[in-house]
Design a protein around this motif. Structure first.
Motif, PDB file in Angstrom:
ATOM      1  N   LYS A 134       1.002  -1.150   0.014  1.00 54.41           N
ATOM      2  CA  LYS A 134      -0.152  -0.076   0.125  1.00 54.41           C
ATOM      3  C   LYS A 134       0.787   1.269  -0.039  1.00 54.41           C
ATOM      4  N   GLN A 135       0.559   2.450  -0.475  1.00 57.45           N
ATOM      5  CA  GLN A 135       1.129   3.530  -0.734  1.00 57.45           C
ATOM      6  C   GLN A 135       1.102   4.439   0.550  1.00 57.45           C
ATOM      7  N   PRO A 136       2.236   4.390   1.273  1.00 51.04           N
ATOM      8  CA  PRO A 136       2.119   5.309   2.706  1.00 51.04           C
ATOM      9  C   PRO A 136       2.005   6.782   2.401  1.00 51.04           C
ATOM     10  N   ASP A 137       1.498   7.294   3.478  1.00 51.92           N
ATOM     11  CA  ASP A 137       1.399   8.851   3.247  1.00 51.92           C
ATOM     12  C   ASP A 137       2.585   9.455   3.686  1.00 51.92           C
ATOM     13  N   LEU A 138       3.347   8.697   4.470  1.00 58.65           N
ATOM     14  CA  LEU A 138       4.821   9.277   4.723  1.00 58.65           C
ATOM     15  C   LEU A 138       5.792   7.937   4.937  1.00 58.65           C
ATOM     16  N   LYS A 139       7.127   8.258   4.940  1.00 59.39           N
ATOM     17  CA  LYS A 139       8.144   7.394   5.123  1.00 59.39           C
ATOM     18  C   LYS A 139       8.979   8.055   6.360  1.00 59.39           C
ATOM     19  N   VAL A 140       9.380   7.104   7.148  1.00 57.81           N
ATOM     20  CA  VAL A 140      10.417   7.512   8.504  1.00 57.81           C
ATOM     21  C   VAL A 140      11.409   6.592   8.353  1.00 57.81           C
ATOM     22  N   ASN A 141      12.690   7.084   8.060  1.00 57.35           N
ATOM     23  CA  ASN A 141      13.691   5.945   8.128  1.00 57.35           C
ATOM     24  C   ASN A 141      14.190   6.202   9.749  1.00 57.35           C
ATOM     25  N   VAL A 142      13.956   5.114  10.399  1.00 59.46           N
ATOM     26  CA  VAL A 142      14.587   4.804  11.693  1.00 59.46           C
ATOM     27  C   VAL A 142      15.991   4.214  11.756  1.00 59.46           C
ATOM     28  N   VAL A 143      16.979   4.734  12.300  1.00 62.34           N
ATOM     29  CA  VAL A 143      18.392   4.442  12.375  1.00 62.34           C
ATOM     30  C   VAL A 143      18.424   3.948  13.890  1.00 62.34           C
ATOM     31  N   TYR A 153      12.963  11.790   8.403  1.00 66.35           N
ATOM     32  CA  TYR A 153      11.569  12.115   8.011  1.00 66.35           C
ATOM     33  C   TYR A 153      11.706  12.395   6.438  1.00 66.35           C
ATOM     34  N   VAL A 154      11.870  11.406   5.786  1.00 62.32           N
ATOM     35  CA  VAL A 154      11.969  11.166   4.506  1.00 62.32           C
ATOM     36  C   VAL A 154      11.262  12.354   3.594  1.00 62.32           C
ATOM     37  N   ASN A 155       9.846  12.183   3.660  1.00 62.10           N
ATOM     38  CA  ASN A 155       9.029  13.116   2.832  1.00 62.10           C
ATOM     39  C   ASN A 155       9.315  14.583   3.169  1.00 62.10           C
ATOM     40  N   ASP A 156       9.509  15.008   4.423  1.00 61.81           N
ATOM     41  CA  ASP A 156       9.705  16.448   4.793  1.00 61.81           C
ATOM     42  C   ASP A 156      11.238  16.655   4.755  1.00 61.81           C
ATOM     43  N   ASP A 157      12.196  15.794   4.446  1.00 64.48           N
ATOM     44  CA  ASP A 157      13.525  15.934   4.181  1.00 64.48           C
ATOM     45  C   ASP A 157      14.264  16.858   5.512  1.00 64.48           C
ATOM     46  N   VAL A 158      13.806  16.342   6.623  1.00 69.30           N
ATOM     47  CA  VAL A 158      14.321  16.730   7.915  1.00 69.30           C
ATOM     48  C   VAL A 158      14.931  15.365   8.658  1.00 69.30           C
ATOM     49  N   HIS A 159      15.829  15.868   9.546  1.00 65.89           N
ATOM     50  CA  HIS A 159      16.036  14.617  10.485  1.00 65.89           C
ATOM     51  C   HIS A 159      16.211  15.171  11.862  1.00 65.89           C
ATOM     52  N   GLU A 160      16.501  14.017  13.025  1.00 61.39           N
ATOM     53  CA  GLU A 160      16.520  14.294  14.369  1.00 61.39           C
ATOM     54  C   GLU A 160      17.545  13.283  14.904  1.00 61.39           C
ATOM     55  N   VAL A 161      18.462  13.827  15.592  1.00 53.00           N
ATOM     56  CA  VAL A 161      19.456  12.827  16.109  1.00 53.00           C
ATOM     57  C   VAL A 161      19.394  12.720  17.455  1.00 53.00           C
ATOM     58  N   GLY A 162      18.944  11.375  17.922  1.00 45.83           N
ATOM     59  CA  GLY A 162      18.917  11.086  19.548  1.00 45.83           C
ATOM     60  C   GLY A 162      20.284  10.631  20.051  1.00 45.83           C
ATOM     61  N   THR A 163      20.095  10.768  21.560  1.00 49.29           N
ATOM     62  CA  THR A 163      21.088  10.602  22.341  1.00 49.29           C
ATOM     63  C   THR A 163      20.553   9.715  23.484  1.00 49.29           C
ATOM     64  N   GLN A 164      21.629   8.948  23.947  1.00 50.55           N
ATOM     65  CA  GLN A 164      21.175   7.831  24.782  1.00 50.55           C
ATOM     66  C   GLN A 164      20.533   8.378  26.125  1.00 50.55           C
ATOM     67  N   ALA A 165      19.528   7.661  26.479  1.00 45.79           N
ATOM     68  CA  ALA A 165      18.724   8.166  27.650  1.00 45.79           C
ATOM     69  C   ALA A 165      19.441   8.045  28.890  1.00 45.79           C
ATOM     70  N   GLU A 186      -2.776   8.164   9.297  1.00 44.32           N
ATOM     71  CA  GLU A 186      -2.252   8.474   8.300  1.00 44.32           C
ATOM     72  C   GLU A 186      -1.144   7.222   8.287  1.00 44.32           C
ATOM     73  N   ARG A 187      -1.107   6.579   7.150  1.00 45.68           N
ATOM     74  CA  ARG A 187      -0.166   5.404   7.059  1.00 45.68           C
ATOM     75  C   ARG A 187       1.209   5.506   6.789  1.00 45.68           C
ATOM     76  N   VAL A 188       2.149   5.104   7.786  1.00 41.18           N
ATOM     77  CA  VAL A 188       3.355   5.482   7.839  1.00 41.18           C
ATOM     78  C   VAL A 188       4.141   4.117   7.659  1.00 41.18           C
ATOM     79  N   GLU A 189       5.213   4.279   6.704  1.00 45.11           N
ATOM     80  CA  GLU A 189       6.101   3.171   6.256  1.00 45.11           C
ATOM     81  C   GLU A 189       7.568   3.524   7.072  1.00 45.11           C
ATOM     82  N   PHE A 190       7.795   2.422   8.092  1.00 48.62           N
ATOM     83  CA  PHE A 190       9.071   2.603   8.646  1.00 48.62           C
ATOM     84  C   PHE A 190      10.333   1.726   7.685  1.00 48.62           C
TER      85      PHE A 190
END
Length: 296
Positions: A134-143, A153-165, A186-190
């Motif tokens: 199925k066609q997703p509404d947005l894609k998120v690459n989780v690393v 956030y692939v569709n919006d061409d932005v990213h977020e860097v996480g640090t250890q809790a 909304e359908r999200v593809e990880f």
């Protein structure tokens, strides 16, 4: 004989099992509201996605089948004990039979049918849960990385860097945990990747998880159906601080999601992190605008 010479009574295995079961029930009562299920969900966490309802149906169906088989077996055992118990006037041993064709057919065919039915439903629901046709509404690459998460956030061409809790047991620890934003209904593809070792992307409230393997891209889709903040964690032992590899998921309205994307752009977190970056490069803050997954 003196009292201290008396042998110490041994605890029965049944008592230990009972104590363990009571301990599990007691700990289960301490679970957070997000993770607490009820009879209607088979005591699974309440689902907040469309696919989670499929998992719940399969779970409950499997338990019904298991209970039915268990009751049948217990009933047959009790019947044999009662019907074939030895009587006081029994003087001869029962006749020994080499074969009993009906019984042999029963205990051969019935288990095979059970396996076929369980395999059919498992394969059917698994293809539905991991399908990405199925066609997703947005894609998120989780690393995944030791021991945190990056979000592209692939569709919006932005990213977020996480640090250890940083878990101190004091208020404010939530602020050190990366947060993934998703729009409701909304359908999200990880698109799942890993930088170093095998991790596993797991949001218990989604009732679904998938491994993240270095050099391989795994995918699955969800449709969040409920707004709120949910817990996420790594479900694959990945090193010394595996237990602190945590994140939050915020399911929000489309307007709030767009606002968060705008905030990331304002913070100059544009472009997507290159999946080939190693930990040393990330610590230095070197970013690359290459898109993941060929820009799809």
């Amino acid at each position: 004989m003196r009292q201290q010479d008396l042998p110490t009574p041994r605890r029965r295995p049944g008592a230990r099992v009972l104590a363990g079961a009571l301990g599990v029930l007691a700990l289960g009562g301490c679970a957070s509201g997000e993770l607490r299920g009820n009879a209607s969900t088979g005591w699974l966490p309440p689902s907040v996605t469309e696919s989670g309802e499929t998992v719940t149906r399969l779970w409950i169906g499997a338990w019904i089948a298991a209970i039915a088989v268990g009751l049948l077996v217990i009933g047959l055992i009790v019947w044999c004990i009662v019907a074939y118990r030895r009587k006081q006037d029994d003087t001869e041993l029962p006749v020994q039979l080499r074969y009993n064709i009906p019984i042999e057919i029963l205990y051969t065919v019935v288990p095979m049918l059970m396996v076929v039915v369980l395999f059919y439903y498992t394969a059917r629901y698994e293809s539905e849960l991991v399908g990405t046709s199925k066609q997703p509404d947005l894609k998120v690459n989780v690393v995944g990385k030791q021991w945190s998460w990056d979000f592209n956030y692939v569709n919006d061409d932005v990213h977020e860097v996480g640090t250890q809790a940083i878990l101190t047991g004091k208020p404010g620890a939530e602020e050190t945990i990366p947060t993934l934003y998703l729009p409701v209904n909304e359908r999200v593809e990880f698109v799942l990747t890993a930088r170093d070792v095998i991790h596993s992307f797991w949001v218990p409230a989604f009732l679904q998880k998938m491994d993240m393997v270095p050099g391989r891209v795994n995918r699955f889709q969800v449709v969040p159906t409920q707004e709120g903040t949910f817990k996420g964690k790594c479900a694959e032992l990945c090193g010394a601080y595996h237990s602190q590899m945590l994140f939050n998921v915020k399911v929000v309205s489309r307007a709030e999601y767009d606002q968060h994307m705008a905030d990331l752009r304002a913070a100059d977190q544009t472009g997507l992190l290159n999946n080939t970056l190693n930990r040393e490069q990330l610590m230095k803050g070197q970013l690359d605008n290459e898109t993941v997954d060929g820009g799809n």
